[in-house]
Design a protein around this motif. Structure first.
Motif, short mmCIF file in Angstrom:
data_model
loop_
_atom_site.label_atom_id
_atom_site.label_comp_id
_atom_site.label_asym_id
_atom_site.label_seq_id
_atom_site.Cartn_x
_atom_site.Cartn_y
_atom_site.Cartn_z
N THR A 229 0.81 -1.24 -0.08
CA THR A 229 0.00 0.16 -0.33
C THR A 229 0.95 1.22 -0.22
O THR A 229 1.86 1.33 0.84
CB THR A 229 -0.97 0.10 1.15
OG1 THR A 229 -2.16 -1.21 1.20
CG2 THR A 229 -1.76 1.41 1.21
N THR A 231 0.93 5.24 0.23
CA THR A 231 -0.21 6.34 0.99
C THR A 231 0.45 7.67 0.90
O THR A 231 1.70 7.79 1.37
CB THR A 231 -0.63 5.97 2.54
OG1 THR A 231 -1.19 4.88 2.41
CG2 THR A 231 -1.32 7.03 3.11
N SER A 240 -4.57 6.69 -0.86
CA SER A 240 -3.99 5.47 -1.10
C SER A 240 -4.22 4.59 -1.91
O SER A 240 -5.46 4.51 -2.30
CB SER A 240 -3.85 4.83 0.53
OG SER A 240 -5.15 4.01 0.62
N THR A 242 -3.60 0.29 -3.17
CA THR A 242 -3.09 -0.91 -2.59
C THR A 242 -2.85 -2.00 -4.01
O THR A 242 -3.88 -2.05 -4.50
CB THR A 242 -3.79 -1.69 -1.77
OG1 THR A 242 -4.01 -0.86 -0.58
CG2 THR A 242 -3.08 -3.10 -1.45
N TRP A 315 -4.85 -3.71 -8.49
CA TRP A 315 -4.87 -2.51 -7.68
C TRP A 315 -6.09 -2.08 -7.30
O TRP A 315 -7.12 -2.13 -7.95
CB TRP A 315 -3.61 -1.43 -7.88
CG TRP A 315 -4.23 -0.53 -9.10
CD1 TRP A 315 -3.94 -0.89 -10.24
CD2 TRP A 315 -5.00 0.51 -9.02
NE1 TRP A 315 -4.41 0.07 -11.04
CE2 TRP A 315 -4.89 1.24 -10.41
CE3 TRP A 315 -5.24 1.58 -8.08
CZ2 TRP A 315 -5.34 2.35 -10.52
CZ3 TRP A 315 -5.96 2.81 -8.17
CH2 TRP A 315 -5.62 3.06 -9.68
#
Length: 348
Positions: A229, A231, A240, A242, A315
């Motif tokens: 992740t 951010t 953010s 991931t 993602w």
């Protein structure tokens, strides 16, 4: 003019300050950084303070980035961006510019033209186009500044973001093509993916016979998806993204042309979370779903059998941005030395 050595360029990796210097009368970007009378560089003490990204990473990271950690490599030579633009609050921006100015002016031996140039750069935001870094507008917007991925500070691509910082009111799109987005965060996270070490299981292990199939597999209990992740929390903006890498297939390299791969394509696909199948007693004469049959003895040496696993990459993000596809990546494991012997026949 003295030759300029560039290892120091990590301070000015994005070219933001270098651009400011180049815009000043009689000063060229090639003149920066200044050199002392012996041609050595004179530098401040806060390298990277103003321009290093505020993006942080968590999860299965390699800690270095650039797609070099743990051997995870993106397909088609794809690389994530080395720089982008991020917001800074007026107080954050003031602190960065003032530190840059103070280090330049107060550093012993610094050239007068460098001090003048940095002073004029500072004046843009203190007494020129902007007044006192827009501190009276805190909460109403942010300065968007060029920032570089600290893992790629010496990459020439880190100088692609060369526009001067600009004030952007809340609700107004930043005027930069590479203003940070969830997509850019996802791409930056991609470069941090670390694949866990996992040796391919073989049967027979390390020692086999000519024309005897060697079974190869990766157990789903060991080889699992990994996530990273990225951010950003700066200038009143929190985003953010991931990235998750999931194993998809494995390709075997037997270490010799005198071998037959199973399947014939050499590509073993994932099935219910595992690749290949463990060897079971009584399966000696069967063709494995994933493996290799050596056709010639390795003699007094060994064959370096190597497995490369392809991982699909996806993602998600906090603002539910429509994901753009990211390229798959590959992880090449360490070779395993396999001894191949002739089957000895006993005659009477």
């Amino acid at each position: 003019m003295h030759a300029v050595r560039r290892p120091w360029r990590n301070w000015l990796a994005t070219g933001t300050v270098a651009t400011a210097i180049a815009l000043l009368p009689g000063t060229a970007a090639a003149d920066w950084p200044p050199t002392d009378s012996q041609g050595g560089q004179t530098t401040g003490t806060r390298q990277g303070q103003a321009l290093e990204s505020k993006v942080s990473f968590s999860g299965s990271t390699n800690g270095s980035g650039g797609n070099k950690g743990k051997g995870f490599v993106a397909a088609n030579n794809w690389t994530p961006p080395a720089c982008w633009y991020e917001p800074r609050s007026p107080a954050e921006f003031q602190a960065a510019v003032e530190a840059f100015y103070n280090d330049t002016v107060n550093y012993p031996g610094q050239h007068s033209y460098a001090k003048t140039a940095v002073g004029q750069y500072r004046d843009i935001y203190k007494n020129g186009k902007y007044k006192n870094y827009n501190l009276d507008k805190a909460g109403q917007g942010a300065f968007w500044v060029a920032a570089y991925d600290p893992a790629r500070r010496n990459d020439p691509a880190a100088s692609a973001c060369s526009d001067l910082p600009e004030w952007v009111p809340n609700g107004t799109p930043p005027p930069f093509r590479q203003a940070i987005t969830p997509q850019i965060l996802a791409e930056a996270a991609y470069s941090r993916i670390s694949i866990p070490d996992s040796e391919v299981s073989l049967a027979p292990a390390a020692n086999t016979k000519v024309n005897l199939p060697t079974w190869a597999w990766l157990d789903k209990g060991v080889f699992k998806p990994v996530s990273v992740t990225a951010t950003l929390d700066a200038g009143g903006t929190t985003l953010s993204a991931t990235v998750t890498a999931t194993p998809q297939s494995m390709r075997l390299k037997p270490g010799t042309q005198d071998a037959t791969l199973h399947p014939g394509s050499g590509e073993c696909t994932i099935n219910d979370g595992s690749i290949g199948a463990p060897f079971a007693a009584g399966s000696e004469s069967q063709t494995p779903p994933c493996g290799v049959t050596y056709l010639r003895s390795s003699g007094s040496g060994t064959y370096p059998l190597q497995a490369t696993v392809t991982w699909a990459v996806s993602w998600t993000s906090t603002n539910n941005a429509a994901p753009t596809q990211l390229p798959p990546g590959t992880f090449e494991g360490e070779p395993q030395n396999v001894t191949v012997q002739e089957i000895q026949a006993v005659t009477r």
